[in-house]
Design an enzyme around this catalytic site. Structure first.
Site, short mmCIF file in Angstrom:
data_model
loop_
_atom_site.label_atom_id
_atom_site.label_comp_id
_atom_site.label_asym_id
_atom_site.label_seq_id
_atom_site.Cartn_x
_atom_site.Cartn_y
_atom_site.Cartn_z
N GLU A 407 -49.28 16.14 76.23
CA GLU A 407 -50.63 16.48 76.52
C GLU A 407 -51.24 16.28 75.50
O GLU A 407 -52.36 15.58 75.37
CB GLU A 407 -50.24 18.24 76.30
CG GLU A 407 -50.25 18.92 78.20
CD GLU A 407 -48.92 19.39 78.18
OE1 GLU A 407 -48.02 19.04 77.10
OE2 GLU A 407 -48.99 19.64 79.38
N HIS A 474 -48.58 31.78 82.15
CA HIS A 474 -49.07 31.39 83.08
C HIS A 474 -50.46 31.51 83.84
O HIS A 474 -51.08 31.82 84.98
CB HIS A 474 -48.45 30.84 84.33
CG HIS A 474 -47.15 29.75 84.68
ND1 HIS A 474 -46.33 30.14 83.77
CD2 HIS A 474 -47.28 28.26 84.87
CE1 HIS A 474 -45.56 28.91 83.60
NE2 HIS A 474 -46.09 27.89 84.07
#
Ligand SMILES: Cc1ncc(C[n+]2csc(CCOP(=O)(O)OP(=O)(O)O)c2C)c(N)n1
Length: 668
Positions: A407, A474
């Site tokens: 990322e 999540h």
């Protein structure tokens, strides 16, 4: 030290000498000025100049370099005037960063130098993005990024090299191994025998060279440049050198054994090269002296300009304005929410939230041939939520890029693309994973325009939120982290109409935009979506329900919770304002909402403490006190991580307390 002149002409060898000597003489003068208390400290490159100078000489003037704190030689060899560099170091407004940055932490487009942030490692992935732009345009160019031996321990080093290798990017990664990272010797920094060994692990080639030999540095990098271009591959170079001064000027070197200084003093890059030029008859001692004389005079005259700057005058408006790049003309029509507005001018169809996100992205890809999409599994697989399904077939693998699990490097690459005039959208697979790309967003993307007027034309998509039993990693709502960061824009649509219009607006905006899309809304919310290519204005809230008794100011899933509450409680006249953009906030709309009812609940899915509701409530208290009939109340999720069990999650989410909070407010 022995020099092999290759096929370099005398003129070239003398040019190298002058480039090498110049930063040395500047720093020697700076040492005098420091002792006189006339300048502040900096990071000395004395003893390492051959690397910065040799590397810069080996590249074309319009190839980007990502230097670090010890690389004065890059700035001088690129032809930056000493007077302006001095203004920069003085913190003068006439310097390269208008007084906003220190020493070498600045960049300049004209000179193709990308300014570092203090964190060192993030420079490396920016070079990936620049090289990707070259590759996409089929230009024969490289980018070159510096790192110290200390910096190689950072995750950013690993990520940047890995991405460059996997994507076959023409990047030169240059390690200046100077023995120490501040006081930490290399044996406490890494365990491999040589740092260049690491190249193998990434499937790239590398070489270790004498960093104090200007011809060796120049010749190696020139050859490596050709290799990177011809093979479209990255390359790692480890330059051995030594830091002859303290970590920063005046910080001392007690921890360095004296014999190391003696050893490396003998390998001084300037003196050795000078001796070589004299002994081989290329320059006479008089010739050398006359160059030095010329430089001494030049330093004095440049310093006169450098010291003669006007006092810094803070202009708050200019400070705020410079945080963002100016928006460019957009070809998209800006339209607002009411279907009536656009029905006359184009077709409107019913679609789900997810269709709207996809369509906004799709039309943007059509509109901007320079838009690149990056993210894990977004190509053939179509992304974790299938937003980009079918894109790779239509736009190709170059523009719809699967990324390794890196990322930080992908955000850095996005910035590199922006340096070269590309737009990019990066998909975080889940908003939660932004934490591993956080530094690049917060410190590079957000601050770069304010620091040296370079924009970061990047959109980061953030599939966010809970309600789907996905557990602590999540499900998070983390928009508040970004709202607290000047330089970013943060949008958070709640309807398909806004999702498409804000996506198009975000991509058209030249600034970094965090685009939050609530996963639970993807397939549960439908609404009208105009087929045309249109924008919803960033920074504009939407009044979604007219009411008289209580205003719920909210965004994202909160809008739907508020609507549900209003439907379930016809006895309460509920007014709803959907903020849509969280940075910048639409204060006019907030004030109007307060005016309408005099009672306000600020509702969000994010946890309570430090959430956006606190900011909105504080602003209302400061600016709308006289309009209030009761204190502003916040309704937010519990101050805990997001739990997995559906029962626990239901209890966690703000929605479970909305009734109670509105009731309390109505009874106040
Ligand atoms: C992420 C981060 N951690 C720590 C620091 C503090 N720091 C600045 S320079 C430096 C040493 C860097 O060593 P190296 O990469 O070898 O470069 P050198 O200074 O030797 O040129 C440290 C620890 C920092 N700037 N950024």
């Amino acid at each position: 030290m022995s020099f092999d002149r290759k096929n370099l002409s005398n003129q070239e060898l003398i040019h190298f000498y002058k480039q090498l000597l110049w930063p040395r003489m500047i720093e020697e003068k700076m040492l005098v000025l420091l002792r006189q208390g006339k300048i502040s400290k900096w990071f000395s490159g004395i003893g390492q100049e051959a690397i910065a100078v040799g590397a810069t000489l080996a590249l074309q003037q319009d190839e980007w370099i990502m230097p670090l704190h010890r690389n004065l030689g890059v700035f001088t060899t690129r032809g930056m005037p000493l007077s302006k560099l001095f203004l920069q170091w003085q913190g003068a407004q006439e310097g390269y960063s208008k007084g906003r940055e220190r020493s070498f932490h600045f960049g300049n487009r004209e000179h193709h130098i990308c300014g570092m942030i203090s964190h060192l490692g993030p420079q490396l992935a920016i070079a990936d993005g620049v090289a990707l732009a070259h590759k996409l345009r089929k230009e024969n160019k490289v980018s070159l990024a510096f790192t110290g031996d200390g910096g190689t321990s950072e995750g950013d080093f690993h990520e940047a090299l890995n991405v460059a290798a996997v994507w076959d990017l023409p990047v030169i990664f240059l390690i200046e191994n100077n023995g120490y990272g501040l006081s930490t010797p290399t044996n406490e920094q890494y365990r491999c025998i040589t740092l260049v060994d690491k190249a193998k692990g990434y499937g790239m080639d590398g070489v270790r060279i004498d960093g104090n030999n200007i011809i060796e540095v120049y010749d190696t990098i020139k050859g490596v440049r050709d290799y990177c271009i011809n093979h479209s591959k990255p390359y790692l170079i480890e330059c051995m050198t030594f830091r002859m001064r303290g970590h920063e000027e005046a910080s001392g070197t007690k921890y360095v054994p004296a014999d190391l200084f003696e050893l490396w003093a003998k390998k001084d890059p300037v003196k050795n090269y000078e001796q070589y030029l004299v002994s081989s008859g290329i320059l006479s001692p008089e010739g050398i002296e006359s160059i030095k004389e010329e430089y001494r005079d030049k330093i004095e005259s440049e310093l006169k300009i450098g010291f003669n700057h006007s006092p810094v005058v803070a202009d708050t408006r200019a400070e705020l304005v410079d945080v963002y790049a100016k928006a460019q003309e957009s070809t998209a029509r800006v339209i607002d929410n009411s279907a009536v507005n656009f029905q006359d001018n184009g077709l409107v169809k019913e679609g789900r939230f997810i269709d709207a996100v996809k369509e906004g992205l799709y039309q943007s890809m059509k509109q901007h041939p320079n838009l690149v999409l990056m993210g894990q599994d977004i190509a053939e697989y179509g992304g974790a939520f299938k937003i980009t399904e079918g894109f790779v077939q239509e736009f190709g693998k170059e523009r719809v890029r699967n990324t390794p699990l890196c990322e930080s490097a992908i955000v850095g690459s996005a910035l590199g693309l922006s340096l070269e005039g590309y737009k990019s959208m990066m998909e975080m697979q889940f908003a939660d994973f932004v934490t591993v790309g956080f530094n690049q967003i917060i410190n590079n993307l957000a601050k770069i325009h304010y620091r040296w007027s370079q924009n970061a034309d990047v959109v980061i998509r953030m599939p966010t939120g809970g309600g789907v039993g996905a557990g602590p990693f999540h499900s998070q709502s983390n928009e508040a982290w970004f709202v607290h960061t000047p330089g970013l824009k943060v949008v958070y649509p709640s309807s398909p109409f806004d999702a498409k219009g804000l996506m198009i607006a975000a991509i058209n905006d030249p600034n970094p935009v965090m685009y939050f899309e609530h996963k639970a809304l993807y397939r549960s919310v439908s609404g009208p979506i105009p087929e045309e290519y249109y924008e919803v204005e960033i920074g504009k809230a939407k009044h979604v329900r007219e009411g008289e008794e209580v205003s719920i100011i909210t965004y994202g899933s909160g809008v739907h919770w508020a609507e549900d509450y209003a439907t379930a409680h016809p006895e309460v006249s509920v007014d709803i304002l959907d903020l849509r953009t969280l940075l910048p906030l639409d204060y006019t709309a907030i004030k109007e909402a307060v005016q309408r009812t005099g009672r306000v609940v600020v509702l969000h899915e994010d946890t309570l403490t430090g959430g956006i509701a606190g900011e909105v409530a504080a602003w209302i208290a400061e600016n709308c006190f006289e309009l209030l009939d009761a204190p502003v109340m916040r309704c937010a999720s519990l101050d805990t991580p997001v739990p997995f069990s559906i029962e626990l999650e239901r209890n966690f989410l703000a929605n479970s307390r909305l009734e109670e909070v509105v009731g309390k407010l109505m009874n106040f």
